[in-house]
Design an enzyme around this catalytic site. Structure first.
Site, PDB file in Angstrom:
ATOM      1  N   SER A  63      37.849  32.992  40.297  1.00 50.72           N
ATOM      2  CA  SER A  63      38.065  32.266  41.555  1.00 50.72           C
ATOM      3  C   SER A  63      37.401  30.907  41.460  1.00 50.72           C
ATOM      4  O   SER A  63      36.410  30.743  40.738  1.00 50.72           O
ATOM      5  CB  SER A  63      37.435  33.036  42.722  1.00 50.72           C
ATOM      6  OG  SER A  63      37.393  32.220  43.877  1.00 50.72           O
ATOM      7  N   THR A  98      48.481  36.312  50.402  1.00 51.83           N
ATOM      8  CA  THR A  98      48.160  37.530  49.649  1.00 51.83           C
ATOM      9  C   THR A  98      47.453  38.474  50.635  1.00 51.83           C
ATOM     10  O   THR A  98      47.175  38.079  51.773  1.00 51.83           O
ATOM     11  CB  THR A  98      47.188  37.241  48.484  1.00 51.83           C
ATOM     12  OG1 THR A  98      45.906  36.912  49.029  1.00 51.83           O
ATOM     13  CG2 THR A  98      47.667  36.109  47.587  1.00 51.83           C
ATOM     14  N   MET A 151      48.586  38.455  44.117  1.00 51.48           N
ATOM     15  CA  MET A 151      48.759  37.926  42.760  1.00 51.48           C
ATOM     16  C   MET A 151      49.022  39.022  41.738  1.00 51.48           C
ATOM     17  O   MET A 151      49.798  38.832  40.798  1.00 51.48           O
ATOM     18  CB  MET A 151      47.499  37.176  42.341  1.00 51.48           C
ATOM     19  CG  MET A 151      47.367  35.855  43.022  1.00 51.48           C
ATOM     20  SD  MET A 151      45.826  35.091  42.503  1.00 51.48           S
ATOM     21  CE  MET A 151      45.050  34.891  44.074  1.00 51.48           C
ATOM     22  N   LYS A 176      32.282  36.566  40.764  1.00 56.10           N
ATOM     23  CA  LYS A 176      33.329  35.896  39.979  1.00 56.10           C
ATOM     24  C   LYS A 176      32.717  35.123  38.812  1.00 56.10           C
ATOM     25  O   LYS A 176      33.328  35.036  37.739  1.00 56.10           O
ATOM     26  CB  LYS A 176      34.170  34.991  40.880  1.00 56.10           C
ATOM     27  CG  LYS A 176      35.052  35.763  41.874  1.00 56.10           C
ATOM     28  CD  LYS A 176      36.046  36.673  41.161  1.00 56.10           C
ATOM     29  CE  LYS A 176      37.136  37.200  42.084  1.00 56.10           C
ATOM     30  NZ  LYS A 176      38.050  38.140  41.408  1.00 56.10           N
ATOM     31  N   ASP A 188      40.604  53.744  41.270  1.00 58.25           N
ATOM     32  CA  ASP A 188      39.594  52.868  41.860  1.00 58.25           C
ATOM     33  C   ASP A 188      38.824  52.231  40.711  1.00 58.25           C
ATOM     34  O   ASP A 188      38.164  52.938  39.934  1.00 58.25           O
ATOM     35  CB  ASP A 188      38.661  53.692  42.755  1.00 58.25           C
ATOM     36  CG  ASP A 188      37.703  52.813  43.554  1.00 58.25           C
ATOM     37  OD1 ASP A 188      37.285  51.746  43.036  1.00 58.25           O
ATOM     38  OD2 ASP A 188      37.375  53.198  44.684  1.00 58.25           O
ATOM     39  N   VAL A 189      38.881  50.903  40.596  1.00 61.56           N
ATOM     40  CA  VAL A 189      38.273  50.248  39.428  1.00 61.56           C
ATOM     41  C   VAL A 189      36.746  50.303  39.438  1.00 61.56           C
ATOM     42  O   VAL A 189      36.112  49.962  38.448  1.00 61.56           O
ATOM     43  CB  VAL A 189      38.743  48.781  39.268  1.00 61.56           C
ATOM     44  CG1 VAL A 189      40.225  48.714  38.951  1.00 61.56           C
ATOM     45  CG2 VAL A 189      38.392  47.941  40.498  1.00 61.56           C
ATOM     46  N   TYR A 221      30.487  37.028  46.527  1.00 62.68           N
ATOM     47  CA  TYR A 221      31.797  36.819  45.869  1.00 62.68           C
ATOM     48  C   TYR A 221      31.674  35.790  44.750  1.00 62.68           C
ATOM     49  O   TYR A 221      32.155  36.006  43.638  1.00 62.68           O
ATOM     50  CB  TYR A 221      32.807  36.374  46.925  1.00 62.68           C
ATOM     51  CG  TYR A 221      34.229  36.246  46.438  1.00 62.68           C
ATOM     52  CD1 TYR A 221      34.940  37.356  45.989  1.00 62.68           C
ATOM     53  CD2 TYR A 221      34.877  35.013  46.447  1.00 62.68           C
ATOM     54  CE1 TYR A 221      36.256  37.241  45.559  1.00 62.68           C
ATOM     55  CE2 TYR A 221      36.188  34.889  46.029  1.00 62.68           C
ATOM     56  CZ  TYR A 221      36.872  36.001  45.583  1.00 62.68           C
ATOM     57  OH  TYR A 221      38.182  35.883  45.160  1.00 62.68           O
TER      58      TYR A 221
HETATM   59  P1  NAP Z   1      45.066  41.119  47.442  1.00 60.29           P
HETATM   60  O1  NAP Z   1      46.523  41.064  47.729  1.00 60.29           O
HETATM   61  O2  NAP Z   1      44.193  41.741  48.457  1.00 60.29           O
HETATM   62  O3  NAP Z   1      44.850  41.796  46.023  1.00 60.29           O
HETATM   63  C1  NAP Z   1      43.660  42.439  45.662  1.00 60.29           C
HETATM   64  C2  NAP Z   1      44.030  43.771  45.054  1.00 60.29           C
HETATM   65  O4  NAP Z   1      42.832  44.408  44.569  1.00 60.29           O
HETATM   66  C3  NAP Z   1      44.678  44.711  46.045  1.00 60.29           C
HETATM   67  O5  NAP Z   1      45.967  45.058  45.585  1.00 60.29           O
HETATM   68  C4  NAP Z   1      43.755  45.923  46.086  1.00 60.29           C
HETATM   69  O6  NAP Z   1      44.513  47.124  46.120  1.00 60.29           O
HETATM   70  C5  NAP Z   1      42.978  45.795  44.772  1.00 60.29           C
HETATM   71  N1  NAP Z   1      41.659  46.442  44.873  1.00 60.29           N
HETATM   72  C6  NAP Z   1      40.662  46.147  45.728  1.00 60.29           C
HETATM   73  N2  NAP Z   1      39.634  46.992  45.538  1.00 60.29           N
HETATM   74  C7  NAP Z   1      39.998  47.839  44.542  1.00 60.29           C
HETATM   75  C8  NAP Z   1      39.392  48.935  43.899  1.00 60.29           C
HETATM   76  N3  NAP Z   1      38.151  49.344  44.247  1.00 60.29           N
HETATM   77  N4  NAP Z   1      40.067  49.567  42.919  1.00 60.29           N
HETATM   78  C9  NAP Z   1      41.314  49.169  42.557  1.00 60.29           C
HETATM   79  N5  NAP Z   1      41.949  48.140  43.126  1.00 60.29           N
HETATM   80  C10 NAP Z   1      41.299  47.480  44.112  1.00 60.29           C
HETATM   81  O7  NAP Z   1      44.506  39.642  47.254  1.00 60.29           O
HETATM   82  P2  NAP Z   1      44.780  38.510  46.162  1.00 60.29           P
HETATM   83  O8  NAP Z   1      44.439  37.251  46.824  1.00 60.29           O
HETATM   84  O9  NAP Z   1      46.108  38.682  45.513  1.00 60.29           O
HETATM   85  O10 NAP Z   1      43.629  38.825  45.106  1.00 60.29           O
HETATM   86  C11 NAP Z   1      43.885  39.011  43.729  1.00 60.29           C
HETATM   87  C12 NAP Z   1      42.701  38.487  42.936  1.00 60.29           C
HETATM   88  O11 NAP Z   1      42.617  37.074  43.092  1.00 60.29           O
HETATM   89  C13 NAP Z   1      41.350  39.026  43.390  1.00 60.29           C
HETATM   90  O12 NAP Z   1      40.550  39.262  42.259  1.00 60.29           O
HETATM   91  C14 NAP Z   1      40.767  37.888  44.213  1.00 60.29           C
HETATM   92  O13 NAP Z   1      39.373  37.937  44.238  1.00 60.29           O
HETATM   93  C15 NAP Z   1      41.298  36.706  43.443  1.00 60.29           C
HETATM   94  N6  NAP Z   1      41.366  35.422  44.152  1.00 60.29           N
HETATM   95  C16 NAP Z   1      42.116  35.264  45.277  1.00 60.29           C
HETATM   96  C17 NAP Z   1      42.257  33.992  45.835  1.00 60.29           C
HETATM   97  C18 NAP Z   1      43.166  33.698  46.986  1.00 60.29           C
HETATM   98  O14 NAP Z   1      43.139  32.572  47.508  1.00 60.29           O
HETATM   99  N7  NAP Z   1      43.988  34.621  47.416  1.00 60.29           N
HETATM  100  C19 NAP Z   1      41.570  32.916  45.270  1.00 60.29           C
HETATM  101  C20 NAP Z   1      40.791  33.127  44.153  1.00 60.29           C
HETATM  102  C21 NAP Z   1      40.716  34.371  43.580  1.00 60.29           C
HETATM  103  P3  NAP Z   1      44.022  48.433  46.913  1.00 60.29           P
HETATM  104  O15 NAP Z   1      43.581  47.985  48.263  1.00 60.29           O
HETATM  105  O16 NAP Z   1      45.229  49.294  46.909  1.00 60.29           O
HETATM  106  O17 NAP Z   1      42.922  49.055  46.115  1.00 60.29           O
END
Ligand code: NAP
Length: 268
Positions: free
Chosen positions: A142, A191, A20, A159, A64-65, A155
């Site tokens: 989420s 994702t 996302m 959130k 790193d956040v 989690y």
């Molecule tokens: P994703 O592709 O894994 O994206 C998560 C991103 O967070 C990655 O690019 C990762 O990059 C970054 N990240 C993780 N730890 C980090 C850190 N310590 N410092 C900086 N960056 C960090 O998965 P996504 O599904 O798109 O997730 C995006 C957001 O949506 C997240 O907040 C997730 O909780 C939320 N969400 C996802 C879903 C779903 O169904 N997919 C549903 C509800 C909410 P690096 O690994 O390079 O650090």
């Protein structure tokens, strides 16, 4: 043709290297913003930056956040390089599945750090700049913040904390013209987080879909569209809001249905 709602503006998107976050960065850039994307993996960030629409700018910055100093450097460095900050999108996130009794304290702390404490760090650094531009923050929560699921205690709690913090920031900064809103995605696929589900044995994806009223997963682009609206001046009177983007998932009672939903007509 995209509208040009962010022309001349500067945005930071954490987690912008994949999923996302990447879709949000591409959408904001397509609408005229200069976008700085942050994450830990420079390779992923560069890949997203390389997809920037023609004539737009997406810049990769490893950070790193969980690290307060690195976040301050990210935000202040963005303003030093591009002169301003208009939009902050908190999209970095991690999840882990395990029942509470098996949940290690280290996992709890890490999930809280990335999904909740990072929002504190980014907002602290960004708000002085956002006050100058009357900018805004969008935080990705989420559906787990609204409804609990087995094995996702940390989690869901993280959130919920992020959503609450986002709303507190909203009320305390509304008079300064700074808005803050939360988006709760449902099941978004594919994702980095959800992609691996396709490799699980059985029809796990179909089972997920069958629980969603719209009978399908959402796309990263569908989240990006809502984030772009909230971040734009079209949402100028929206602050402290939580918007669910989940195909109706959060409204379903997860007890056995008292009537069977009609199957979709062929071609519907
Ligand atoms: P994703 O592709 O894994 O994206 C998560 C991103 O967070 C990655 O690019 C990762 O990059 C970054 N990240 C993780 N730890 C980090 C850190 N310590 N410092 C900086 N960056 C960090 O998965 P996504 O599904 O798109 O997730 C995006 C957001 O949506 C997240 O907040 C997730 O909780 C939320 N969400 C996802 C879903 C779903 O169904 N997919 C549903 C509800 C909410 P690096 O690994 O390079 O650090």
């Amino acid at each position: 043709m995209e509208p040009n709602r962010f022309s001349g503006q500067v945005a930071v998107v954490t987690g912008g290297g994949s999923g996302m976050g990447a879709a949000i960065a591409l959408r904001l850039a397509a609408e005229g913003a200069t976008v700085v994307i942050a994450g830990r993996d420079s390779g992923k960030l560069e890949q997203t930056a390389g997809q920037a629409p023609e004539g737009s700018t997406i810049v990769a910055r490893a950070a790193d956040v969980r690290d307060e100093a690195a976040v301050a450097e990210l935000i202040d460095g963005t303003v030093a390089s591009y002169g301003r900050l208009d939009v902050l999108v908190n999209c970095a996130g991690v999840s882990d599945v395990g029942l509470f009794e098996d949940l290690a304290a280290s996992t709890w702390h890490d999930i809280m750090a990335v999904n909740a404490s990072a929002v504190f760090h980014t907002a602290k650094a960004a708000i002085p700049h956002l006050k100058r531009t009357r900018g805004n923050i969008v935080t990705i929560g989420s559906s787990n913040a609204l409804r609990n699921n087995y094995g996702q205690a940390a989690y869901g709690a993280a959130k919920s904390a992020a959503e609450s913090l986002s709303a507190s920031i909203a009320i305390e900064h509304a008079a300064h013209g700074v808005r803050s809103n939360t988006v709760h995605p449902g099941f978004i696929f594919p994702t980095g987080m959800t992609g691996p589900i396709a490799d699980l044995p059985g029809d796990v994806l179909d089972i997920y879909r069958s629980h969603i009223p719209m009978r399908r997963t959402g796309t990263p682009e569908e989240i990006a569209a809502v984030v772009a609206f909230l971040a734009s001046s079209e949402a100028s009177y929206v602050t402290g809001a939580t918007v669910t983007v989940d195909g109706g998932l959060n409204q379903v009672m997860h007890l056995p249905p008292t009537a069977t939903p009609r199957p979709l007509a062929p071609g519907a």
